[in-house]
Design a protein around this motif. Sequence first.
Motif, PDB file in Angstrom:
ATOM      1  N   GLY A   1      -7.509  -5.193   3.583  1.00  0.00           N
ATOM      2  CA  GLY A   1      -6.962  -3.853   3.400  1.00  0.00           C
ATOM      3  C   GLY A   1      -7.703  -3.115   2.289  1.00  0.00           C
ATOM      4  O   GLY A   1      -8.292  -3.708   1.399  1.00  0.00           O
ATOM      5  N   ASP A   2      -7.645  -1.818   2.373  1.00  0.00           N
ATOM      6  CA  ASP A   2      -8.235  -0.961   1.349  1.00  0.00           C
ATOM      7  C   ASP A   2      -7.190   0.113   1.063  1.00  0.00           C
ATOM      8  O   ASP A   2      -6.915   0.920   1.948  1.00  0.00           O
ATOM      9  N   PRO A   3      -6.516   0.114  -0.058  1.00  0.00           N
ATOM     10  CA  PRO A   3      -6.873  -0.486  -1.352  1.00  0.00           C
ATOM     11  C   PRO A   3      -6.209  -1.839  -1.682  1.00  0.00           C
ATOM     12  O   PRO A   3      -6.246  -2.240  -2.852  1.00  0.00           O
ATOM     13  N   GLU A   4      -5.649  -2.562  -0.718  1.00  0.00           N
ATOM     14  CA  GLU A   4      -5.023  -3.838  -1.076  1.00  0.00           C
ATOM     15  C   GLU A   4      -6.019  -4.812  -1.729  1.00  0.00           C
ATOM     16  O   GLU A   4      -5.666  -5.563  -2.644  1.00  0.00           O
TER      17      GLU A   4
ATOM     18  N   ASN B   1      -4.673  -5.540  11.385  1.00  0.00           N
ATOM     19  CA  ASN B   1      -6.053  -5.177  11.086  1.00  0.00           C
ATOM     20  C   ASN B   1      -6.875  -6.456  11.071  1.00  0.00           C
ATOM     21  O   ASN B   1      -6.336  -7.547  10.859  1.00  0.00           O
TER      22      ASN B   1
ATOM     23  N   GLU C   1       1.223  -2.964  12.609  1.00  0.00           N
ATOM     24  CA  GLU C   1      -0.136  -3.044  13.152  1.00  0.00           C
ATOM     25  C   GLU C   1      -0.801  -4.309  12.644  1.00  0.00           C
ATOM     26  O   GLU C   1      -0.374  -4.900  11.653  1.00  0.00           O
TER      27      GLU C   1
ATOM     28  N   ARG D   1      -9.485  -7.084   9.050  1.00  0.00           N
ATOM     29  CA  ARG D   1     -10.317  -7.090   7.823  1.00  0.00           C
ATOM     30  C   ARG D   1      -9.400  -6.894   6.633  1.00  0.00           C
ATOM     31  O   ARG D   1      -8.214  -6.629   6.784  1.00  0.00           O
TER      32      ARG D   1
ATOM     33  N   TYR E   1      -4.840  -9.045   8.856  1.00  0.00           N
ATOM     34  CA  TYR E   1      -3.991  -8.232   7.980  1.00  0.00           C
ATOM     35  C   TYR E   1      -2.806  -7.814   8.816  1.00  0.00           C
ATOM     36  O   TYR E   1      -2.980  -7.187   9.864  1.00  0.00           O
TER      37      TYR E   1
ATOM     38  N   GLY F   1      -5.868   6.856   4.250  1.00  0.00           N
ATOM     39  CA  GLY F   1      -6.353   5.476   4.248  1.00  0.00           C
ATOM     40  C   GLY F   1      -5.560   4.593   3.297  1.00  0.00           C
ATOM     41  O   GLY F   1      -5.557   3.369   3.424  1.00  0.00           O
TER      42      GLY F   1
ATOM     43  N   LYS G   1       0.721   4.672   1.981  1.00  0.00           N
ATOM     44  CA  LYS G   1      -0.116   5.355   2.975  1.00  0.00           C
ATOM     45  C   LYS G   1      -0.061   6.876   2.880  1.00  0.00           C
ATOM     46  O   LYS G   1      -1.000   7.550   3.260  1.00  0.00           O
TER      47      LYS G   1
ATOM     48  N   ASP H   1       0.860  -1.179   0.000  1.00  0.00           N
ATOM     49  CA  ASP H   1       0.000   0.000   0.000  1.00  0.00           C
ATOM     50  C   ASP H   1       0.902   1.237   0.000  1.00  0.00           C
ATOM     51  O   ASP H   1       2.093   1.133   0.242  1.00  0.00           O
TER      52      ASP H   1
HETATM   53  N1  GLY Z   1      -4.478   0.070   3.336  1.00  0.00           N
HETATM   54  C1  GLY Z   1      -4.304   0.018   4.724  1.00  0.00           C
HETATM   55  C2  GLY Z   1      -5.472  -0.451   5.457  1.00  0.00           C
HETATM   56  O1  GLY Z   1      -6.406  -0.978   4.906  1.00  0.00           O
HETATM   57  O2  GLY Z   1      -5.470  -0.309   6.676  1.00  0.00           O
END
Ligand code: GLY
Length: 429
Positions: free
Chosen positions: A291-294, A287, A285, A289, A271, A228, A216, A214
């Motif tokens: 990733g966005d935009p992964e 996550n 970190e 769920r 994630y 994001g 950031k 990504d």
């Molecule tokens: N692209 C980073 C996230 O979804 O947290």
Amino acid sequence: MKVLVIGKGGREHTLVWKIVQELRVEKVYCIPAGNVGIEQLADCRSISLETNFAEVADFVEAEKIDLTVVGPEDPLAAGLVDVLRERGLRAFGPDRKAAILEASKDFAKQLMMKIGIPTATYRTFDNPDAAIDYIKKINTPVFVKADGLAAGKGAIPGRTVDAAIQAVRQVMVEREFGAAGDKIVIEEEMIGEEASFTVLTDGTYCLPFVSSQDHKMSLDGDQGKNTGGMGAYSPAPVITPELHAYVMESIAYPTIDEMRAQGRIFKGVLYIGLMITEAGPKVIEFNCRFGDPETQVLLPRMENELIPVLEACIDGTLEEIELKWRREAAACVVMASGGYPNPYETGEVIMGLKRANALEGVTVFHAGTKGYNGKIVTDGGRVLGVTALASNLKAAIDQAYRGVAEIHFDRAHFRRDIGYRALERRNEA
Ligand code: GLY
Ligand code: AMP
């Protein structure tokens, strides 16, 4: 079967785009309504995700929806999956107890320390004065982070003592992220290249996705502010086979095992945000769920149907699944509203979507868009994810930018260097 997707961003458009293509799927719904890209594929409903989720569960029962797929972290952390499961409804994503891995950075850091997962050294504070004293004492570059959820924007670099103190004030005194900043984590700055490592888990077995990366920061060369995510690509060559094995053995499994030992059975997407430092990979970190935009670069590369894979997560049969990936690479360039991640205007008319989508290998995923007077207009910070699949990364990036060149809206902002680290690596090789 009928599937409901929760969320209305670029990640959810990609999920809906993938799911509508699948054999067993007769209908896809989405909550909330708004995103034009999703509305073209799914039956969207304006049901609030703010309150106790009873309305969502009522809707799932009334429409006889077979599976709910939750995209964003907020409803996961607030227990949407718990509410659905209590009513005997099938839902993909971790429950509230497990989603804490993303919802509290302090929790995640404590877990990592306990089981020896490499990560930045840190301290947690619930009082700004103590945090400021600590910053003055250590006098090294840090990241100041809101403990709770802040839409990916809650980590602020504090490379000088003054900047770090200002960040503490921003989070704890001005309360830019509200209650998410009641506690903060201050951690040492790690130097290296980032990568996103996506793992599906049924609570016991971990199934890795292909790698992605990504971008950031808002501006080229990773300058500007945290966002994001301004673009992504897959595969990410920084993840070598050795690193992949290390992350699975020394990060993914120990984390899932420890969560299970704490009675927090984690079913869903883990994630892992990584920094590949000179001393090896460290976790930035977790996550809970996709990733966005992964997601925009992962799902187009996935040959399997997604629904059977998500169901195997829920049923605890993930070990039986083998993922198959297309050899092509994918790149996604995010087009954002001018000013993002600072305040920005919305309502700009978007032109050229059809021409971009007509290019070979290009799919434009919508994030912040809405319909207005028969036109498609901007309706968020991140507006579109222009994604291309091509025979190699360079070709995918070039094709994504051809798509971007077809699209116009006033004050559109995008990075011009998506994938630059991977291309540099290629040039060095
Ligand atoms: N692209 C980073 C996230 O979804 O947290
Ligand atoms: P987070 O909200 O924890 O995902 O952080 C957002 C972004 O800030 C990451 O993707 C990194 O680019 C950057 N970041 C966070 N923590 C650190 C750190 N300790 N060292 C260097 N960069 C960091």
